[in-house]
Enzyme design. Structure first.
Site, short mmCIF file in Angstrom:
data_model
loop_
_atom_site.label_atom_id
_atom_site.label_comp_id
_atom_site.label_asym_id
_atom_site.label_seq_id
_atom_site.Cartn_x
_atom_site.Cartn_y
_atom_site.Cartn_z
N TYR A 32 4.30 -6.87 2.25
CA TYR A 32 4.06 -8.22 1.71
C TYR A 32 5.33 -8.80 1.12
O TYR A 32 6.34 -8.10 0.96
CB TYR A 32 2.94 -8.17 0.66
CG TYR A 32 3.35 -7.61 -0.69
CD1 TYR A 32 3.55 -6.25 -0.88
CD2 TYR A 32 3.55 -8.47 -1.78
CE1 TYR A 32 3.93 -5.75 -2.12
CE2 TYR A 32 3.93 -7.97 -3.02
CZ TYR A 32 4.12 -6.61 -3.19
OH TYR A 32 4.51 -6.12 -4.40
N ARG A 51 14.05 -9.28 3.91
CA ARG A 51 13.47 -8.06 3.32
C ARG A 51 12.13 -7.73 3.97
O ARG A 51 11.83 -6.55 4.21
CB ARG A 51 13.31 -8.24 1.80
CG ARG A 51 12.83 -6.98 1.11
CD ARG A 51 12.87 -7.10 -0.41
NE ARG A 51 11.92 -8.09 -0.90
CZ ARG A 51 11.81 -8.46 -2.16
NH1 ARG A 51 12.61 -7.94 -3.08
NH2 ARG A 51 10.92 -9.36 -2.53
N ARG A 99 -10.89 3.93 11.93
CA ARG A 99 -10.11 4.66 10.93
C ARG A 99 -9.54 5.96 11.47
O ARG A 99 -10.26 6.84 11.95
CB ARG A 99 -10.98 4.95 9.70
CG ARG A 99 -10.17 5.52 8.55
CD ARG A 99 -11.02 5.70 7.29
NE ARG A 99 -10.17 6.18 6.19
CZ ARG A 99 -9.79 7.44 6.04
NH1 ARG A 99 -10.19 8.36 6.91
NH2 ARG A 99 -9.00 7.79 5.03
N HIS A 101 -5.56 8.14 10.60
CA HIS A 101 -4.28 7.98 9.92
C HIS A 101 -3.15 7.55 10.86
O HIS A 101 -2.35 6.69 10.53
CB HIS A 101 -3.87 9.28 9.21
CG HIS A 101 -4.67 9.56 7.97
ND1 HIS A 101 -6.04 9.59 7.96
CD2 HIS A 101 -4.27 9.81 6.70
CE1 HIS A 101 -6.48 9.85 6.74
NE2 HIS A 101 -5.42 9.98 5.95
N LYS A 146 8.66 -2.92 0.62
CA LYS A 146 7.67 -3.71 -0.14
C LYS A 146 6.30 -3.50 0.50
O LYS A 146 5.77 -4.35 1.23
CB LYS A 146 8.08 -5.19 -0.19
CG LYS A 146 7.50 -5.92 -1.39
CD LYS A 146 8.23 -7.19 -1.70
CE LYS A 146 7.52 -8.08 -2.69
NZ LYS A 146 7.33 -7.55 -4.04
N GLU A 178 12.85 1.01 -12.44
CA GLU A 178 12.53 -0.43 -12.46
C GLU A 178 11.20 -0.64 -13.17
O GLU A 178 10.51 0.31 -13.53
CB GLU A 178 12.48 -1.00 -11.04
CG GLU A 178 11.41 -0.37 -10.18
CD GLU A 178 11.35 -0.94 -8.75
OE1 GLU A 178 11.85 -2.05 -8.52
OE2 GLU A 178 10.78 -0.25 -7.89
N LEU A 202 12.88 -1.37 -5.58
CA LEU A 202 12.85 -2.52 -4.67
C LEU A 202 14.09 -3.36 -4.99
O LEU A 202 14.33 -3.67 -6.16
CB LEU A 202 11.59 -3.34 -4.90
CG LEU A 202 11.46 -4.51 -3.92
CD1 LEU A 202 11.03 -4.01 -2.55
CD2 LEU A 202 10.48 -5.55 -4.44
#
Ligand code: PMP
Length: 285
Positions: A32, A51, A99, A101, A146, A178, A202
């Site tokens: 995101y 990014r 579903r 993995h 991110k 951070e 990040l």
């Protein structure tokens, strides 16, 4: 009617439904970005979209649009929603598949949505400064991506919220990394010190703006690790982030930082940041 982007197209928000087998929903398998809008203009959009593309590459997610195509779509979205001041939230997941993995094979279309939210440019916290706590950084070792997986960040932020604080400053074995949703810098010996942009943080776009502003205004900076001890004894501490810009921290774990007021260098950076927003988007608070 509020518009959103669904897979590159402007649609009414009510048209968007999440499938329970969307991999973002089941695994947090996606990425995101949050981009600030001032005066109807996207701030540092190219940096955010670069990014985003880097994050996509790191998780082997193929995005069917270029950064500049997404940029144009986001500008249309801002116009359609008449957004003046606010944010764009954008997320891309690996799509809908039973579903399992491992990645869907054959691959499926990713699910890309973007949404705007009006947020006034508030200066209240920026003027007074805020409080923080410290907490162990329990996240994975690819914090440079991110990713939608934010449980570590969420647990840290909740701990701060329960302590009545704005942010949780995370550390690994006493080395500050951070905030739960921000980058942290200190001023020590008149110099700004901030964690290097590696896999443990990040690389915030606001952090990058701050570093450019320092370089062009002869403010000394050192990108190096620093300890919780240095944090607590710093002359100034501040956070950077898309919605908070440059935010002074005046108390950590109940201990007053410096003289308990936003520091001089922090205030200088706030002014430089505002000038940069004005330069790029033509607005000043
Ligand atoms: N670190 C983390 C963990 C974040 O979630 C964010 C975003 N809010 C930042 C740093 C700051 O990044 P940016 O300046 O790009 O908003």
């Amino acid at each position: 009617m509020e518009k959103m982007i669904l897979n590159g197209k402007l649609v009414a928000q009510t048209e968007i439904k999440v499938d329970f087998e969307d991999r973002g929903y089941q695994f947090g398998d996606g990425i995101y970005e949050v981009i600030r809008v001032y005066n109807g203009q996207l701030f540092t959009a190219e940096e955010h979209l670069k990014r985003l593309m880097d994050s996509a590459k790191h998780i082997f997610l193929s995005v069917p649009y270029s950064a500049s195509e997404i940029n144009e779509q986001l500008q249309e979205l801002v116009k359609a929603n008449s957004l003046e001041s606010g944010i764009i939230y954008l997320q891309i997941t690996r799509g809908v598949s039973p579903r399992n993995h491992a990645f869907p094979n054959p691959s499926v279309d990713c699910m890309y949505i973007a949404k705007t939210k009006a947020v006034p440019r508030s200066t209240a916290n920026a003027d007074t400064g805020v409080n923080a706590i410290t907490t162990e950084d329990i996240r994975w070792l690819r914090c440079d991506i991110k990713s939608l997986n934010l449980l570590g960040n969420i647990l840290a932020k909740q701990k701060a919220a329960e302590a009545g604080c704005f942010e949780a400053i995370q550390h690994r074995d006493g080395t500050v990394t951070e905030g739960s949703s921000s980058n942290v810098s200190i001023v020590s010996g008149g110099k700004i010190i901030t964690h290097p942009a590696n896999n443990l943080i990040l690389n915030g776009i606001s952090r990058q703006v701050m570093l450019h502003l320092c370089a062009s205004n002869d403010i000394p900076v050192e990108e190096r690790e620093f300890t919780v001890d240095e944090l607590m004894n710093a002359e100034e501490v501040f956070l950077t982030g898309t919605t908070i810009e440059v935010l002074p921290i005046i108390k950590i774990d109940g201990t007053v930082i410096g003289d308990g007021q936003p520091g001089q260098i922090t205030q200088k950076l706030q002014e430089l940041f505002s000038n940069e927003v004005e330069r790029q988007c033509g607005v000043r608070n």
